[in-house]
Scaffold this motif. Structure first.
Motif, mmCIF file in Angstrom:
data_model
loop_
_atom_site.group_PDB
_atom_site.id
_atom_site.type_symbol
_atom_site.label_atom_id
_atom_site.label_comp_id
_atom_site.label_asym_id
_atom_site.label_seq_id
_atom_site.Cartn_x
_atom_site.Cartn_y
_atom_site.Cartn_z
ATOM 1 N N LYS A 119 0.830 -1.215 0.000
ATOM 2 C CA LYS A 119 0.000 0.000 0.000
ATOM 3 C C LYS A 119 0.854 1.251 0.000
ATOM 4 C CE LYS A 119 -3.854 -2.170 2.404
ATOM 5 N NZ LYS A 119 -4.614 -2.254 3.648
ATOM 6 N N ARG A 120 2.010 1.177 0.700
ATOM 7 C CA ARG A 120 2.865 2.349 0.809
ATOM 8 C C ARG A 120 4.275 2.004 0.353
ATOM 9 N NH1 ARG A 120 2.794 3.471 6.377
ATOM 10 N NH2 ARG A 120 5.020 3.214 6.499
ATOM 11 N N LEU A 121 4.839 2.807 -0.545
ATOM 12 C CA LEU A 121 6.218 2.617 -0.978
ATOM 13 C C LEU A 121 7.140 3.327 0.012
ATOM 14 C CD1 LEU A 121 5.869 3.185 -4.841
ATOM 15 C CD2 LEU A 121 5.619 1.075 -3.545
ATOM 16 N N ARG A 122 8.333 2.780 0.202
ATOM 17 C CA ARG A 122 9.280 3.334 1.174
ATOM 18 C C ARG A 122 10.163 4.408 0.539
ATOM 19 N NH1 ARG A 122 11.622 -2.071 4.145
ATOM 20 N NH2 ARG A 122 9.654 -3.154 4.285
ATOM 21 N N VAL A 123 10.590 5.339 1.372
ATOM 22 C CA VAL A 123 11.555 6.363 0.971
ATOM 23 C C VAL A 123 12.546 6.516 2.117
ATOM 24 C CG1 VAL A 123 11.895 8.808 0.434
ATOM 25 C CG2 VAL A 123 9.876 7.640 -0.422
ATOM 26 N N HIS A 124 13.844 6.536 1.778
ATOM 27 C CA HIS A 124 14.874 6.800 2.781
ATOM 28 C C HIS A 124 16.125 7.278 2.059
ATOM 29 C CE1 HIS A 124 16.956 2.980 1.810
ATOM 30 N NE2 HIS A 124 15.746 2.465 1.728
ATOM 31 N N PRO A 125 17.040 7.938 2.759
ATOM 32 C CA PRO A 125 18.270 8.400 2.099
ATOM 33 C C PRO A 125 19.093 7.223 1.600
ATOM 34 C CG PRO A 125 18.008 9.397 4.276
ATOM 35 C CD PRO A 125 16.981 8.319 4.164
ATOM 36 N N GLY A 126 19.917 7.463 0.581
ATOM 37 C CA GLY A 126 20.882 6.467 0.143
ATOM 38 C C GLY A 126 20.545 5.783 -1.165
ATOM 39 N N HIS A 127 21.189 4.639 -1.374
ATOM 40 C CA HIS A 127 21.007 3.837 -2.586
ATOM 41 C C HIS A 127 20.871 2.369 -2.186
ATOM 42 C CE1 HIS A 127 22.564 7.434 -4.551
ATOM 43 N NE2 HIS A 127 22.080 6.942 -5.672
ATOM 44 N N ASP A 128 20.103 1.617 -2.949
ATOM 45 C CA ASP A 128 20.006 0.170 -2.793
ATOM 46 C C ASP A 128 20.530 -0.477 -4.064
ATOM 47 O OD1 ASP A 128 18.853 0.388 -0.312
ATOM 48 O OD2 ASP A 128 16.901 -0.438 -0.886
ATOM 49 N N TRP A 129 21.045 -1.680 -3.913
ATOM 50 C CA TRP A 129 21.529 -2.458 -5.050
ATOM 51 C C TRP A 129 21.116 -3.895 -4.829
ATOM 52 C CZ3 TRP A 129 24.450 -6.813 -5.272
ATOM 53 C CH2 TRP A 129 25.014 -7.158 -6.510
ATOM 54 N N PHE A 130 20.657 -4.579 -5.867
ATOM 55 C CA PHE A 130 20.392 -6.009 -5.746
ATOM 56 C C PHE A 130 20.615 -6.700 -7.081
ATOM 57 C CE2 PHE A 130 16.143 -4.394 -6.875
ATOM 58 C CZ PHE A 130 15.740 -5.291 -7.854
ATOM 59 N N THR A 131 20.900 -7.993 -7.015
ATOM 60 C CA THR A 131 20.965 -8.823 -8.202
ATOM 61 C C THR A 131 20.018 -9.996 -7.976
ATOM 62 O OG1 THR A 131 22.415 -9.999 -9.750
ATOM 63 C CG2 THR A 131 22.937 -10.225 -7.427
ATOM 64 N N VAL A 132 19.348 -10.429 -9.028
ATOM 65 C CA VAL A 132 18.348 -11.484 -8.910
ATOM 66 C C VAL A 132 19.023 -12.840 -9.116
ATOM 67 C CG1 VAL A 132 16.145 -12.372 -9.760
ATOM 68 C CG2 VAL A 132 16.569 -9.899 -9.741
ATOM 69 N N LEU A 133 18.925 -13.689 -8.103
ATOM 70 C CA LEU A 133 19.519 -15.021 -8.169
ATOM 71 C C LEU A 133 18.583 -16.018 -8.845
ATOM 72 C CD1 LEU A 133 20.936 -15.169 -4.519
ATOM 73 C CD2 LEU A 133 22.159 -14.547 -6.612
ATOM 74 N N SER A 134 17.282 -15.874 -8.615
ATOM 75 C CA SER A 134 16.297 -16.745 -9.263
ATOM 76 C C SER A 134 14.952 -16.032 -9.300
ATOM 77 C CB SER A 134 16.170 -18.083 -8.520
ATOM 78 O OG SER A 134 15.636 -17.881 -7.232
ATOM 79 N N GLY A 135 14.145 -16.387 -10.297
ATOM 80 C CA GLY A 135 12.841 -15.754 -10.451
ATOM 81 C C GLY A 135 12.952 -14.382 -11.091
ATOM 82 N N THR A 136 11.899 -13.613 -10.946
ATOM 83 C CA THR A 136 11.855 -12.245 -11.478
ATOM 84 C C THR A 136 11.304 -11.323 -10.399
ATOM 85 O OG1 THR A 136 11.504 -13.038 -13.734
ATOM 86 C CG2 THR A 136 10.923 -10.749 -13.307
ATOM 87 N N ILE A 137 11.897 -10.152 -10.277
ATOM 88 C CA ILE A 137 11.476 -9.142 -9.308
ATOM 89 C C ILE A 137 10.717 -8.033 -10.034
ATOM 90 C CG2 ILE A 137 12.366 -7.244 -7.865
ATOM 91 C CD1 ILE A 137 12.415 -9.910 -6.436
ATOM 92 N N ARG A 138 9.649 -7.577 -9.396
ATOM 93 C CA ARG A 138 8.945 -6.383 -9.880
ATOM 94 C C ARG A 138 9.358 -5.238 -8.969
ATOM 95 N NH1 ARG A 138 4.307 -8.669 -9.962
ATOM 96 N NH2 ARG A 138 3.222 -7.568 -8.317
ATOM 97 N N LEU A 139 10.100 -4.298 -9.521
ATOM 98 C CA LEU A 139 10.626 -3.159 -8.769
ATOM 99 C C LEU A 139 9.737 -1.950 -9.025
ATOM 100 C CD1 LEU A 139 12.822 -1.511 -7.222
ATOM 101 C CD2 LEU A 139 14.063 -1.355 -9.400
ATOM 102 N N TYR A 140 9.147 -1.423 -7.958
ATOM 103 C CA TYR A 140 8.349 -0.201 -8.042
ATOM 104 C C TYR A 140 9.244 0.967 -7.702
ATOM 105 C CZ TYR A 140 4.206 -3.173 -8.105
ATOM 106 O OH TYR A 140 3.258 -4.106 -8.441
ATOM 107 N N LEU A 141 9.336 1.915 -8.610
ATOM 108 C CA LEU A 141 10.096 3.153 -8.391
ATOM 109 C C LEU A 141 9.165 4.315 -8.713
ATOM 110 C CD1 LEU A 141 13.597 2.438 -9.975
ATOM 111 C CD2 LEU A 141 13.073 2.799 -7.564
#
Length: 199
Positions: A119-141
């Motif tokens: 329901k609510r997207l997060r906001v905070h200072p900084g940067h995130d990084w990820f790599t997908v090991l399996s499956g598919t991610i839906r990234l909301y920006l």
């Protein structure tokens, strides 16, 4: 010498020998690099000679390590990384670095099962990084939705409202979080020990 000093001394000697052997160096090769005689180095490694700080500094430098790493105490903490379940966000998390990780970064593996947008997207200072090991991610920006598939990676400013969920089935990611990311994604969630499945 106390027993603790003897134990620390033995650990330092073993580390020097282990690092030297890992590099494939003979005693002569390391001795030349740290400007000690091979016999002195041999006596240091075998315990026939006490180790002095003025010898440890050039030895550490020659072995491409630091004095702190050579003399740090043996950590007898639990080495098993146990999964934690974030019930609120449909994720199981393995925190792969301790809280005092290098450069203030935290590495974690996440298994994400949640398929719906929060329901609510997060906001905070900084940067995130990820790599997908399996499956598919839906990234909301913010208003954007980005699909990130197995083998792909994403890096983004976390000042953009964001969330990651699984797309069409569970997905696993390896993520690197800065201090703010750790507080937002790991410290501020309902992490409880993973329980064994019922039979």
């Amino acid at each position: 010498m106390t027993q603790d000093e003897v134990d620390v001394d033995a650990v330092i000697r073993a580390r020097i020998r282990g690092l030297r052997q890992a590099k494939g160096w003979s005693l002569d090769a390391l001795a030349a690099r740290c400007h000690l005689s091979p016999s002195t180095l041999s006596r240091i490694e075998t315990g026939a000679r006490r180790i002095s700080i003025d010898q440890l500094v050039p030895i550490a430098r020659a072995l491409d390590t630091t004095l702190d790493q050579l003399v740090e105490p043996v950590d007898d903490a639990d080495v098993v990384i146990r999964p934690r379940h974030d019930r609120g966000h449909g994720a199981t998390i393995w925190q792969l670095t301790r809280d005092d990780g290098p450069h203030g970064l935290t590495v974690a593996k996440m298994r994400i099962t949640r398929l719906t947008r929060p329901k609510r997207l997060r906001v905070h200072p900084g940067h995130d990084w990820f790599t997908v090991l399996s499956g598919t991610i839906r990234l909301y920006l913010g208003e954007r939705v980005v699909l990130v598939a197995t083998g792909q990676a994403a890096q983004f400013s976390t000042m953009a409202p964001h969330a990651i969920v699984a797309h069409e089935g569970p997905a696993e990611v390896l993520t690197i979080l800065d201090h703010d990311g750790q507080r937002a994604h790991l410290d501020a969630v309902d992490l409880t020990p993973e329980t064994s499945p019922r039979r």
